[in-house]
Design an enzyme around this catalytic site. Structure first.
Site, mmCIF file in Angstrom:
data_model
loop_
_atom_site.group_PDB
_atom_site.id
_atom_site.type_symbol
_atom_site.label_atom_id
_atom_site.label_comp_id
_atom_site.label_asym_id
_atom_site.label_seq_id
_atom_site.Cartn_x
_atom_site.Cartn_y
_atom_site.Cartn_z
ATOM 1 N N CYS A 35 0.816 -1.214 0.000
ATOM 2 C CA CYS A 35 0.000 0.000 0.000
ATOM 3 C C CYS A 35 0.851 1.265 0.000
ATOM 4 C CB CYS A 35 -0.927 0.017 1.200
ATOM 5 S SG CYS A 35 -2.129 -1.308 1.134
ATOM 6 N N ASP A 37 2.627 2.543 2.608
ATOM 7 C CA ASP A 37 3.096 2.982 3.921
ATOM 8 C C ASP A 37 2.794 1.953 4.999
ATOM 9 O OD1 ASP A 37 0.411 3.653 3.846
ATOM 10 O OD2 ASP A 37 0.788 5.812 3.810
ATOM 11 N N CYS A 62 6.169 8.078 3.263
ATOM 12 C CA CYS A 62 6.587 9.401 2.833
ATOM 13 C C CYS A 62 6.912 10.280 4.040
ATOM 14 C CB CYS A 62 5.480 10.029 2.001
ATOM 15 S SG CYS A 62 3.933 10.100 2.892
ATOM 16 N N CYS A 106 -2.009 9.564 6.810
ATOM 17 C CA CYS A 106 -0.800 9.286 7.593
ATOM 18 C C CYS A 106 -1.086 9.421 9.088
ATOM 19 C CB CYS A 106 0.323 10.239 7.203
ATOM 20 S SG CYS A 106 0.878 10.032 5.515
#
Lengths: 277, 389
Positions: A35, A37, A62, A106
């Site tokens: 995916c 992350d 990221c 995130c």
């Protein structure tokens, strides 16, 4: 290029609490390399007090994924497990001075890792994958997760759900399903919330409630559009606010003021007047 | 901090000679080439000079070059032209690794009822010729296949494909936006009917492109209005930029041979050293058939955006095929079509060079990259066992 805050850059370039804890008391492992992350959270917990003594992370992802992980560990260190569980993904984003809206997932990943680690410590079983209804096959996102994140973050559009969970961001086949879930959530919620009779408040209670509504209801929404406000003063029923970030130059300023006023009238007191200071 | 600009497949700096050539037409000579007075009308001649310069670079004739606003417009125009030429044919052949200018235009036509075959590529990004032969049929209105891939630099065998298509009398368009100015292209011998090129990929400014249309090919304009470009592309000419593009093509032609040698040696040094100094790194794409300026390297177990932002701290500009940089949550369709493993796909970095890059810049990248990768790997939960070895 993403418009990251200085805080995000700082937490990305010099992450705090990166690494492994040897013999951790709890581990929360979420996301996957497929995916794009993944976050592994390690906790050291005081068995007597249930307090988090140490928290470390390993993250593949990221800049905002790494910064969110780092922020999470910073926030929860020293908290009891119950206190830690009150930390929301928005708290993580706020700690970093905000995240680009496309990167909110995130912060959600951080919150999920925390839940997974605490469940792991308490010996709670992870929900069996087969029983979960996967809505987004591309990113393996369950209906349960979409509902939870949408309710916690007041998400009303598919785009927002994609920003927060990635669901719908791949092939797009599940977009109608996400629309149906959103319709279901907000159709049910909208009815019982309305008829809430407002109590008579003391001045102190009123001020506290105004602050709370602005922090929890109004600012997150404005921040979602890149804007922000600051509460400057409260004088009787007059609430004085200042526009910040994108709101400063926004031609819709008056509409925003009216919106804030409506919300405060609904939740605090019917005679509130909002002004720009 | 001066940038170390290694992202020339995204866009290139405008050559100083190009800018000098353009400035008078942005300042004093602002006329309209279609005007009946000398002040405007004299510009027409300058545009034809620019057209000759563009034509010369690819071996075309003057009236085979149509100026457009960008590579995307050239691509859209070419495919639309084929569709208009053969209204009874309902099939389009392209590849899975095209630029969105072709890929999404084909998808758009698919929604309008066209049958579109996107040909697969192998793990090195090479076209599956068997699938190509099977795909083309009597119903095929056009085949649109890129000359060189923007992400990997891999070049398709356009000459061979063109010969097959010419025999079958199927219209052939190639998106050569990444190839023109980087390798020799001569449409006198290259069997294509239409070829797209873009100014800003070869040191002209953004907002100008061209489409080559072989003499004898029917042409239906895509942008309709005035009589400009011989009635083939309406709209008042972007005079200064067309002149700039002409100059840029002239420079490319003058420098081509020595640039190929220069850029490939610089690129090879960068690639070789990075592979030596960074464990678990691999090159994506067929290195035997590749543009001289491009390398696409995957660093396993780390994510591309994180690499780019750390490079950015040194002023180094590159790009990545990772999901976080694509704006769509999904990683590069090119690398996915090649079946690049997911441990590699998010950590892919493209360096693309130009004549303005020097040895010292490459040395700087070589110096900082291994520690960037190592730092991110210590943060990553993946690949630990391998790194410990």
């Amino acid at each position: 290029m993403w418009d990251y805050t200085e805080k995000v850059k700082e937490f990305f370039l010099n992450p705090k609490n990166a690494g492994e804890i040897e013999n951790p008391d709890a581990v929360g492992d979420v996301g996957s390399i497929i995916c794009g992350d993944a976050l592994k959270l390690f906790l050291k917990i005081d068995k007597e007090t249930n307090r988090i003594l140490d928290a470390k992370f390993q993250t593949f992802g990221c800049a905002s994924a790494i910064a969110s992980s780092s922020a999470l560990t910073d926030i929860i260190k020293g908290k009891t497990l119950d206190e830690a569980l009150t930390v929301t993904n928005q708290d993580i984003a706020d700690y970093l001075g905000g995240l680009p809206k496309e990167k909110m997932h995130c912060s959600v990943m951080g919150r999920e890792a925390l839940e997974a680690a605490i469940a792991n410590y308490r010996g709670e079983e992870k929900p069996v994958e087969a029983e979960e209804k996967i809505v987004c096959e591309c990113f393996n996102v369950s209906e349960e997760k979409i509902r939870k994140v949408a309710i916690e973050n007041h998400l009303t559009t598919v785009e927002e759900v994609t920003n927060y969970t990635k669901a719908g961001g791949g092939c797009g086949t599940c977009i109608p399903d996400i629309e149906a879930i959103l319709k279901d959530i907000w159709a049910v919620k909208a009815v019982p919330e309305k008829p809430k009779a407002l109590k008579k408040l003391t001045n102190l209670q009123k001020i506290a409630l105004i602050q709370e509504v602005i922090e929890k209801e109004i600012r997150p929404r404005l921040q979602g559009d890149g804007g922000d406000i600051e509460l400057i003063d409260i004088d009787g029923n007059r609430v004085i606010v200042g526009f910040r970030a994108m709101c400063v130059a926004c031609p819709m300023g008056n509409v925003t003021l009216k919106g804030i006023e409506e919300k405060l009238r609904e939740l605090v007191s019917a005679d509130i007047i909002v002004e720009e200071g | 901090m001066n940038p170390i600009y290694l992202d020339n497949n995204a866009t290139t700096p405008v050559a100083p000679e190009v800018l000098d050539e353009m400035l008078p037409y942005l300042r004093d000579l602002y006329g309209n080439p279609s005007s009946m007075h000398t002040f405007g009308g004299q510009l027409y001649k300058k545009i034809e000079e620019a057209r000759a310069q563009v034509a010369a670079l690819i071996g075309a004739e003057l009236d085979e070059i149509i100026f457009t606003s960008c590579g995307t417009e050239s691509d859209n125009t070419a495919i639309m032209n084929a569709v208009e030429t053969f209204p009874q044919k309902r099939h389009i052949v392209s590849t899975r690794v095209e630029h969105p200018a072709v890929r999404n235009f084909c998808k758009h036509l698919a929604r309008k009822g066209y049958r579109v075959t996107f040909l697969p590529v192998d793990s090195l990004g090479r076209l599956n010729i068997e699938a190509f032969m099977k795909a083309i049929d009597e119903d095929t209105a056009v085949v649109s296949i890129m000359y060189a891939n923007n992400e990997t630099g891999v070049m398709f065998p356009i000459h061979e494909l063109g010969e097959i298509l010419r025999e079958r009398k199927i219209l052939f368009h190639t998106d050569a936006v990444q190839a023109v100015g980087k390798i020799p292209i001569d449409v006198k011998t290259l069997p294509v009917d239409m070829l797209s090129l873009s100014g800003h990929k070869l040191h002209a400014p953004k907002g100008v492109g061209a489409l080559y249309v072989r003499k004898g090919t029917r042409f239906y304009p895509y942008i309709i209005g005035g009589h400009q470009e011989n009635g083939r592309r309406a709209g008042t000419e972007n005079v200064a930029s067309l002149i700039g593009m002409g100059k840029a093509c002239e420079l490319a032609m003058q420098n081509l041979d020595k640039e190929i040698v220069y850029l490939s040696s610089l690129r090879d040094k960068l690639e070789r050293t990075l592979l030596q100094n960074c464990p678990d790194a691999r090159v994506n794409g067929d290195i035997e058939h590749r543009l001289p300026n491009t390398t696409n390297i995957s660093f396993e177990y780390v994510e591309g955006e994180a690499i780019l932002l750390r490079l950015n701290e040194y002023g180094i500009c590159a790009s990545s095929g990772s999901a976080c940089t694509s704006g769509s949550l999904e990683p590069s369709h090119v690398l996915r079509s090649m079946g690049v493993p997911f441990t590699c796909i998010h950590g892919s970095i493209r360096f693309s060079l130009s004549r303005y890059n020097g040895d010292a810049e490459i040395d700087k990248v070589i110096e900082v990259m291994p520690s960037i990768i190592q730092k991110l790997r210590t943060l990553s939960p993946f690949g630990k066992e391998k790194i410990k070895v």
